[in-house]
Write an enzyme that holds these catalytic residues in place. Structure first.
Site, PDB file in Angstrom:
ATOM      1  N   THR B  58       0.782  -1.931   0.512  1.00 59.28           N
ATOM      2  CA  THR B  58      -0.141  -0.441  -0.187  1.00 59.28           C
ATOM      3  C   THR B  58       0.733   0.972   0.115  1.00 59.28           C
ATOM      4  OG1 THR B  58      -0.398  -0.274   1.874  1.00 59.28           O
ATOM      5  CG2 THR B  58      -2.100  -1.131   1.331  1.00 59.28           C
ATOM      6  N   HIS B  82      -5.165  -4.623 -17.741  1.00 58.37           N
ATOM      7  CA  HIS B  82      -4.867  -4.196 -16.470  1.00 58.37           C
ATOM      8  C   HIS B  82      -5.905  -3.306 -15.731  1.00 58.37           C
ATOM      9  CE1 HIS B  82      -0.998  -6.208 -15.898  1.00 58.37           C
ATOM     10  NE2 HIS B  82      -1.467  -6.589 -17.318  1.00 58.37           N
ATOM     11  N   ARG B  83      -6.632  -3.721 -15.058  1.00 57.52           N
ATOM     12  CA  ARG B  83      -8.116  -2.899 -14.604  1.00 57.52           C
ATOM     13  C   ARG B  83      -7.752  -1.703 -13.818  1.00 57.52           C
ATOM     14  NH1 ARG B  83     -11.469  -7.993 -13.055  1.00 57.52           N
ATOM     15  NH2 ARG B  83      -9.147  -8.714 -12.859  1.00 57.52           N
ATOM     16  N   SER B  91      -9.521   7.564 -30.867  1.00 54.41           N
ATOM     17  CA  SER B  91     -10.620   6.366 -31.239  1.00 54.41           C
ATOM     18  C   SER B  91     -11.018   6.469 -32.343  1.00 54.41           C
ATOM     19  CB  SER B  91     -11.735   6.768 -29.916  1.00 54.41           C
ATOM     20  OG  SER B  91     -13.293   6.617 -30.577  1.00 54.41           O
ATOM     21  N   ASN B 179      -0.707   3.698 -10.051  1.00 55.74           N
ATOM     22  CA  ASN B 179       0.157   4.618  -9.269  1.00 55.74           C
ATOM     23  C   ASN B 179       1.966   2.942  -8.882  1.00 55.74           C
ATOM     24  OD1 ASN B 179      -0.660   1.603  -7.540  1.00 55.74           O
ATOM     25  ND2 ASN B 179      -2.215   3.192  -6.876  1.00 55.74           N
ATOM     26  N   ARG B 190       4.250  -8.755 -16.838  1.00 52.86           N
ATOM     27  CA  ARG B 190       4.836  -8.395 -19.159  1.00 52.86           C
ATOM     28  C   ARG B 190       6.018  -8.171 -18.862  1.00 52.86           C
ATOM     29  NH1 ARG B 190      -0.276  -9.628 -20.089  1.00 52.86           N
ATOM     30  NH2 ARG B 190      -1.811  -8.773 -19.671  1.00 52.86           N
TER      31      ARG B 190
END
Lengths: 227, 227, 227, 227
Positions: B58, B82-83, B91, B179, B190
């Protein structure tokens, strides 16, 4: 095809795998704050409507649903921006992708004349014959791409590279799970008029399936949409 | 190209937009629990290593970085799983996509002989001439796809449909923010050997950029990788 | 006390540790979709207002802020329901808690006569003398609790158990980090009229600090509040 | 008390409300990547073990559970740091809190002699008589606090302020929902030796309930704990 499967577009579908919770559970969760339970719908229909109208959405996190979906990659690209859902998708690194591609109808292409900027082309719309020809050639292009993909696989090109020409119109498959709060947020954005028509069709199918398991909540969603 | 931009693959890049926090901030955050601050690296190098080794992550949420990335769509498809990252991407509903496509080298294609199942083809690997021919034809196929895309746009086919043949090898562009805890998790997955080589190249570029802003934390990551 | 620290309630404060991004960065992120950058505020003030009014909030995830906060435990209990923020808090398992407790003023207690059900007592409000007596005794009770806490610590009772009598009015301290989208969501809920007055004071202090770093975005928030 | 309720500590409990998914569903989700389904446990027991051992956790997001929990506030304070769970809790702003408080046994207090720094007091441990006296006085202090709370409520002090002296040892009640991946993460942290004994008791009760619905997954968790 079972009752739980809704066909979408030319080769796609939405299949309900499972739901959890129910309209009553949402009330029970909301009533935790006052240490009471479900009181019956005579009383609690108003509470459910109040929660929904005032966006007290945490009780809606106590229910949810899992779906299996077959949709074109460009639809999944929009879908996956919903970062609160859980996904497991077919991987072209592991398995050759089935040869199914989205071919819109001529009518769909002509909806470009709508008011949405996104739905418009960069030029004035061509005549029906020309547009139909573009669609026919798209179909042929899909076949050329598939042939090149199969050639690569046959030559031993790694699946993870052989896939490079695969178009975003190609169908893929996934499971998606979310709680009801997040499905409602998905429906809110993806049934909106400025959403692309194709993902709107999927969102409508999701709404239909959810309405069987959560009739009162989905009724509130539908009424809210009209207002 | 500035120092903050790293070229990746044939047409891609990773550009650092901004970082926040620093190694000291992580210590300050960890020390909240005991009501103390940063004590100097003679003491606190050990604390940082302890936090990292014991997955007390954290405090690493108190720093972070924003990048701009140009990468092929199939790389972004993996990336977006990676949500915990925030994304804003070019777009194709709003803007015609630039014509840049990923063409791997012959050497890259031949890395199929590795031990990774994902990196292998479904058949025995063909000879260099045949593989080079496959790559040359991939280049031509990319051109045919672009021509059809431009035809559609010129005819007024809505951009959101004209894009259907766009291949997953086409480059797109996005900003991504996360973060440091979540960037470390991204790097962990990855830069792993079983990650596809292309996203590994991007992950390495991210690690390089992060190492300038968070040298001690990234050193722990690199050492952990070796172990 | 520096300019970056705002006093809140009788013993609390909000201290800005760091921000990242700025109003322009939000525009840059929004413009990723059309492959353009920041165009100057003559043009882009309207875009920022449009994004905010239509809840296109992902560009606001590209900026953020870290704060250090001293507040009573009951305030932190509400705060921590915001699950998109990152927290590091003083831990009573590791460190004896400082002896600071929230004592509301008589005026604050009498705001019970407001329209909020939550702000009302279960009975008719007593006279000022009685209420003041209740507050005086609360102060004494706080002292008795602290004495028992210190007795436990002196006897070697584990800190994690000695804390059992600590009241929810006791002050604690934490760092909290979030992106601007999530801070705006926090402000939206916690500056609302039905939020408890104490957390509203903290939300106002957060808004003040954010308005220095993100003046245009916070102006939109403030205007939205009035509407 | 039904089979689905496990008593915890002196006045607490964990009650299973609902589960969704099952061990097979996890396999089905994992097999999405290769376009296959569940093959039977002779084959798939190995796959489940592989997923778990290699931290391929997304398939475990396709199952989950909802619980109702009664626990002291200091336990909920630790619990709520798990930001991936959904919570609805009894609110002292709306409802007077029931008068139940956690009183540890003398044996529990004496576990301070363990190796955990957190479990140690700041001084050498006093004798049994003194410690028992401290506990007896804690009980009396709890009563004084409750009396003051009731006085406030009777005087019409708003519930949201009358609660100020409520100790962190007071019991509260909530529902908590999470997918199985996040429950496993909760169990991992909260059954660990350095977790406070009280929340460990709750974590054990959660594990017991989950083992009925997901026997194979929880077996992997238990075996992993031993290793």
């Amino acid at each position: 095809m079972s009752n739980d499967t809704v066909k979408v577009l030319d080769h796609g579908c939405v299949k309900l795998i499972e739901t959890w919770g129910c309209d009553e559970r949402i009330i029970e969760a909301a009533r935790m704050s006052t240490n009471k339970g479900f009181q019956g719908w005579e009383t609690d229909a108003r509470l459910l409507a109040y929660l929904y109208a005032n966006r007290h959405m945490t009780p809606f996190e106590m229910a949810g649903a899992v779906f299996e979906i077959e949709a074109p990659i460009f639809v999944f690209r929009e879908w996956h921006r919903h970062r609160t859902q859980s996904y497991n998708e077919l991987s072209a690194r592991y398995t050759p992708l089935p040869d199914a591609n989205y071919l819109p109808t001529l009518d769909r292409v002509k909806q470009s004349s709508g008011s949405n900027k996104q739905a418009q082309g960069v030029s004035a719309l061509a005549g029906d014959d020309q547009l139909q020809l573009w669609l026919d050639r798209l179909q042929i292009l899909y076949s050329s791409i598939e042939a090149h993909y199969q050639d690569g696989l046959a030559m031993g090109v790694p699946k993870e590279l052989a896939r490079l020409p695969i178009p975003v119109g190609r169908y893929s498959r996934m499971r998606a799970s979310a709680n009801l709060r997040n499905w409602l947020q998905f429906l809110d954005l993806r049934t909106a008029e400025n959403a692309q028509l194709e993902i709107r069709e999927y969102a409508k199918a999701i709404a239909t399936e959810l309405s069987h398991a959560f009739p009162r909540t989905l009724h509130l969603f539908t009424e809210g949409r009209k207002a």
